[in-house]
Design an enzyme around this catalytic site. Structure first.
Site, PDB file in Angstrom:
ATOM      1  N   LYS A   1      23.061 -13.701   8.698  1.00 34.56           N
ATOM      2  CA  LYS A   1      23.027 -13.519   7.238  1.00 34.56           C
ATOM      3  C   LYS A   1      23.736 -14.681   6.583  1.00 34.56           C
ATOM      4  O   LYS A   1      24.928 -14.853   6.723  1.00 34.56           O
ATOM      5  CB  LYS A   1      23.707 -12.205   6.860  1.00 34.56           C
ATOM      6  CG  LYS A   1      22.915 -11.003   7.344  1.00 34.56           C
ATOM      7  CD  LYS A   1      23.301  -9.742   6.591  1.00 34.56           C
ATOM      8  CE  LYS A   1      22.421  -8.603   7.063  1.00 34.56           C
ATOM      9  NZ  LYS A   1      23.127  -7.570   7.801  1.00 34.56           N
TER      10      LYS A   1
ATOM     11  N   GLU B   1      10.476   1.726  25.392  1.00 36.66           N
ATOM     12  CA  GLU B   1      10.293   3.027  24.730  1.00 36.66           C
ATOM     13  C   GLU B   1       8.888   3.203  24.170  1.00 36.66           C
ATOM     14  O   GLU B   1       8.527   4.281  23.719  1.00 36.66           O
ATOM     15  CB  GLU B   1      11.296   3.166  23.565  1.00 36.66           C
ATOM     16  CG  GLU B   1      12.736   3.351  23.990  1.00 36.66           C
ATOM     17  CD  GLU B   1      13.488   2.035  24.161  1.00 36.66           C
ATOM     18  OE1 GLU B   1      12.840   1.006  24.449  1.00 36.66           O
ATOM     19  OE2 GLU B   1      14.722   2.033  24.006  1.00 36.66           O
TER      20      GLU B   1
ATOM     21  N   TRP C   1      18.400 -13.822   5.144  1.00 36.12           N
ATOM     22  CA  TRP C   1      18.382 -13.767   6.600  1.00 36.12           C
ATOM     23  C   TRP C   1      17.708 -14.990   7.197  1.00 36.12           C
ATOM     24  O   TRP C   1      16.635 -15.397   6.758  1.00 36.12           O
ATOM     25  CB  TRP C   1      17.646 -12.507   7.081  1.00 36.12           C
ATOM     26  CG  TRP C   1      18.437 -11.266   6.832  1.00 36.12           C
ATOM     27  CD1 TRP C   1      19.696 -11.189   6.319  1.00 36.12           C
ATOM     28  CD2 TRP C   1      18.005  -9.928   7.050  1.00 36.12           C
ATOM     29  NE1 TRP C   1      20.086  -9.882   6.230  1.00 36.12           N
ATOM     30  CE2 TRP C   1      19.081  -9.085   6.663  1.00 36.12           C
ATOM     31  CE3 TRP C   1      16.838  -9.349   7.542  1.00 36.12           C
ATOM     32  CZ2 TRP C   1      19.006  -7.699   6.756  1.00 36.12           C
ATOM     33  CZ3 TRP C   1      16.760  -7.975   7.635  1.00 36.12           C
ATOM     34  CH2 TRP C   1      17.840  -7.161   7.239  1.00 36.12           C
TER      35      TRP C   1
ATOM     36  N   THR D   1      16.022   1.536  30.187  1.00 43.32           N
ATOM     37  CA  THR D   1      16.163   0.318  29.378  1.00 43.32           C
ATOM     38  C   THR D   1      17.591  -0.161  29.541  1.00 43.32           C
ATOM     39  O   THR D   1      18.523   0.637  29.544  1.00 43.32           O
ATOM     40  CB  THR D   1      15.942   0.568  27.876  1.00 43.32           C
ATOM     41  OG1 THR D   1      16.942   1.468  27.433  1.00 43.32           O
ATOM     42  CG2 THR D   1      14.597   1.129  27.590  1.00 43.32           C
TER      43      THR D   1
HETATM   44  P1  AMP Z   1      12.293  -4.216  26.571  1.00 45.13           P
HETATM   45  O1  AMP Z   1      12.403  -2.768  26.316  1.00 45.13           O
HETATM   46  O2  AMP Z   1      13.206  -4.716  27.625  1.00 45.13           O
HETATM   47  O3  AMP Z   1      10.875  -4.628  26.803  1.00 45.13           O
HETATM   48  O4  AMP Z   1      12.771  -4.971  25.251  1.00 45.13           O
HETATM   49  C1  AMP Z   1      12.148  -4.731  24.026  1.00 45.13           C
HETATM   50  C2  AMP Z   1      12.620  -5.745  23.012  1.00 45.13           C
HETATM   51  O5  AMP Z   1      12.255  -7.056  23.409  1.00 45.13           O
HETATM   52  C3  AMP Z   1      12.002  -5.584  21.653  1.00 45.13           C
HETATM   53  O6  AMP Z   1      12.606  -4.568  20.890  1.00 45.13           O
HETATM   54  C4  AMP Z   1      12.188  -6.974  21.061  1.00 45.13           C
HETATM   55  O7  AMP Z   1      13.489  -7.149  20.560  1.00 45.13           O
HETATM   56  C5  AMP Z   1      12.009  -7.868  22.273  1.00 45.13           C
HETATM   57  N1  AMP Z   1      10.640  -8.383  22.317  1.00 45.13           N
HETATM   58  C6  AMP Z   1       9.609  -7.947  23.042  1.00 45.13           C
HETATM   59  N2  AMP Z   1       8.514  -8.693  22.824  1.00 45.13           N
HETATM   60  C7  AMP Z   1       8.861  -9.626  21.925  1.00 45.13           C
HETATM   61  C8  AMP Z   1       8.173 -10.688  21.248  1.00 45.13           C
HETATM   62  N3  AMP Z   1       6.908 -10.958  21.493  1.00 45.13           N
HETATM   63  N4  AMP Z   1       8.864 -11.427  20.376  1.00 45.13           N
HETATM   64  C9  AMP Z   1      10.170 -11.185  20.106  1.00 45.13           C
HETATM   65  N5  AMP Z   1      10.861 -10.206  20.696  1.00 45.13           N
HETATM   66  C10 AMP Z   1      10.224  -9.434  21.591  1.00 45.13           C
END
Ligand code: AMP
Length: 543
Positions: free
Chosen positions: A439, A330, A444, A185
């Protein structure tokens, strides 16, 4: 008393065996890196994955070794994926969009033994080779005729490796908890961290993702994973499509609206999945070309929040159902999808949209809750914001080599770093990443929601909302906008467009127009960089 059922390990090779035995004729179609569209069947894929495993064995690869790929979604990438895992080795998909230094770091951290790569990524391999001593060889995923001139040493031709083998190979019988995949990641702070998937987690996750209210793939589906295999298992589709016997359409590296549309139509695709930017590109192409979607039934949008315009246009103009999904590397990676329940199905359209635009509800194998900073569970009332925690058989319990230390709480929950609400129907809505929440006056503001409304303006290509310090309110929102080429819009027009669509006190205090918004390798807006860039910006509300 013990149950008297068989011990049948959940190995990913059983997925491909299943497809070969029960759906041998089903097609796997790929747009190749060389250009033409390639087609064969699950029986062919199975045979060539076995040849690949045999070739790797001859190269000295053994159980537990890490083999890296730098590749788009194609049949060859699938063969390597299953070949590596079928040998009991670990397939490490590298995101080619990472910076060179990050790729060097993760290749060394993972101790990659071989790197399988597409022709398009030869320059990346050349740039890292000197600094990656564990990589013994580079396998170019092409045939002899397309082998390029390269300064890489120890280069092998993929098709020659496979041609030298036959299909008689017994998958190595590893423990179901053995590592099968590795994906880093790109956290915004510190070095990337390795997420290690097991055979068991992949199989269980693919079954969960394929339940009827989530992807619900069937043998009569034609599915196109546009989301790359290097972005967390292509949202499990490389497992769930062969499990279901669905036709698989792999788009290679061409992800522009026209190329995507061509494959959707030519291959009668019924279900597809990608991040919002891909869908904005496709919708723009459809609008400018006047083309239609004749077979597509459902689109999964995730990785970033689904803008309202994407859902409205797909559903209202093209009759395609949109499922908004959320997850993270994850989590293997899916956690939720926004399929309505019976109550929602009967609700007025505006209410439906509001709920479908949330990130959705979990499926069996994912447990989810929101908590306050002290860890106390918060109500599922759709209003209370909290830190989003998850646990389940396909959620990480640690990062590779223990980086980041202990990542679970006392009850085994993993903190996603997202802030969310959960409504009484179980629909979760992400407000922000915890570090990006704004904030204002003790409340929020959801930057994501404001951004989503802003990109609905016909002149806006992309929008980001960040919080800037404010003497009275603590923080107030600044809207940062990229205009579409050739389009004009003023600050006043944009604010008027937002009015009535978001809460009054969420209205940005100011709007700035830029030509570029920084992104991470997985396409997320780098809010930290934006905050740095605008840290001296004076909001008009600050006297
Ligand atoms: P990744 O591990 O690169 O897939 O990133 C994961 C993160 O992407 C999540 O913890 C969210 O913050 C963001 N994320 C994934 N899907 C969405 C979604 N549908 N809407 C908003 N944020 C998302």
């Amino acid at each position: 008393m013990q149950g008297l059922m068989q011990d049948w390990p959940l190995l990913v090779t059983t997925v491909l065996d299943h497809a070969r035995t029960n759906h041998p004729e089903q097609e796997v179609v790929s747009r190749t890196i060389e250009g033409p569209v390639h087609r064969y069947t699950y029986a062919d894929l199975h045979g060539r994955a076995k040849r690949c495993a045999k070739a790797l064995q001859k190269l000295g690869v053994r159980e537990g070794d890490v083999i890296a790929t730098l590749a788009w979604n194609t049949y060859r990438h699938m063969e390597v994926w299953y070949g590596v895992m079928g040998l009991g080795a670990v397939c490490h998909t590298i995101n080619p969009r990472l910076f060179t230094d990050q790729i060097v770091y993760i290749a060394n951290h993972a101790e990659d033994r071989y790197l399988f790569l597409d022709l398009s990524f030869v320059p990346i391999a050349e740039a890292i080779a000197e600094r990656c001593p564990t990589i013994k060889g580079y396998v170019l995923m092409t045939d002899r005729a397309h082998m390029p001139q390269t300064k890489l040493k120890n280069v092998l031709c993929y098709e020659e490796l496979l041609a030298a083998e036959d299909e008689h190979f017994e998958w190595v019988k590893v423990d179901e908890n053995a590592a099968a995949g590795l994906c880093y990641t790109s956290g915004t702070t510190g070095n990337p961290k390795g997420v290690v998937y097991s055979h068991r987690s992949n199989v269980l996750h693919a079954m969960g993702v394929n339940t009827a209210d989530i992807m619900g793939l069937r043998a009569k589906d034609s599915v196109m994973p546009i989301v790359p295999m290097f972005h967390a298992n292509a949202w499990a589709l490389v497992f769930s499509a062969p499990m279901a016997g669905a036709k698989l359409v792999m788009p290679g590296g061409k992800l522009d609206g026209e190329s995507v549309h061509q494959l959707l139509e030519d291959e009668a695709v019924t279900c597809t999945a990608a991040v919002p930017t891909v869908w904005l590109g496709l919708l723009h192409y459809l609008e400018t070309s006047g083309k239609r979607l004749s077979t597509l039934q459902r689109v999964v949008v995730g990785g970033a929040a689904c803008p309202r315009v994407v859902m409205e246009k797909f559903e209202d103009n093209y009759g395609v159902l949109v499922l908004h999904g959320w997850g993270m590397t994850e989590m293997s990676p899916m956690g939720t999808a926004s399929r309505l329940k019976p109550r929602g199905e009967k609700a007025p359209r505006a209410e439906q949209l509001q709920q479908k635009l949330k990130q959705g509800r979990t499926f069996y194998t994912v447990e989810m809750k929101i908590v306050d900073d002290a860890g106390k569970e918060l109500p599922r009332d759709g209003k209370t914001f909290g830190n989003l925690l998850v646990r389940g058989p396909a959620v990480s319990k640690a990062y590779y080599k223990g980086e980041g230390g202990q990542i679970l709480d006392r009850d085994g929950y993993f903190n996603t770093g997202d802030v969310a609400t959960i409504d009484p129907d179980g629909f979760m809505q992400i407000t922000d990443r915890a570090k990006d929440v704004i904030k204002s006056g003790g409340e929020w503001i959801s930057s994501i929601e404001v951004e989503n409304v802003a990109v609905g303006h016909p002149s806006v290509a992309e929008a980001a909302v960040i919080g800037l310090p404010h003497p009275k309110w603590d923080e107030r929102p600044l809207l940062v906008v990229i205009k579409k080429p050739g389009c004009e819009v003023t600050k006043a027009e944009l604010l008027a467009f937002l009015e009535g669509k978001i809460a009054k006190w969420w209205m940005p205090d100011d709007v700035v127009f830029v030509t570029e918004i920084p992104h991470t390798a997985t396409g997320k807006i780098q809010k930290r960089d934006l905050r740095d860039r605008f840290k001296d910006h004076k909001l008009p509300t600050v006297s």
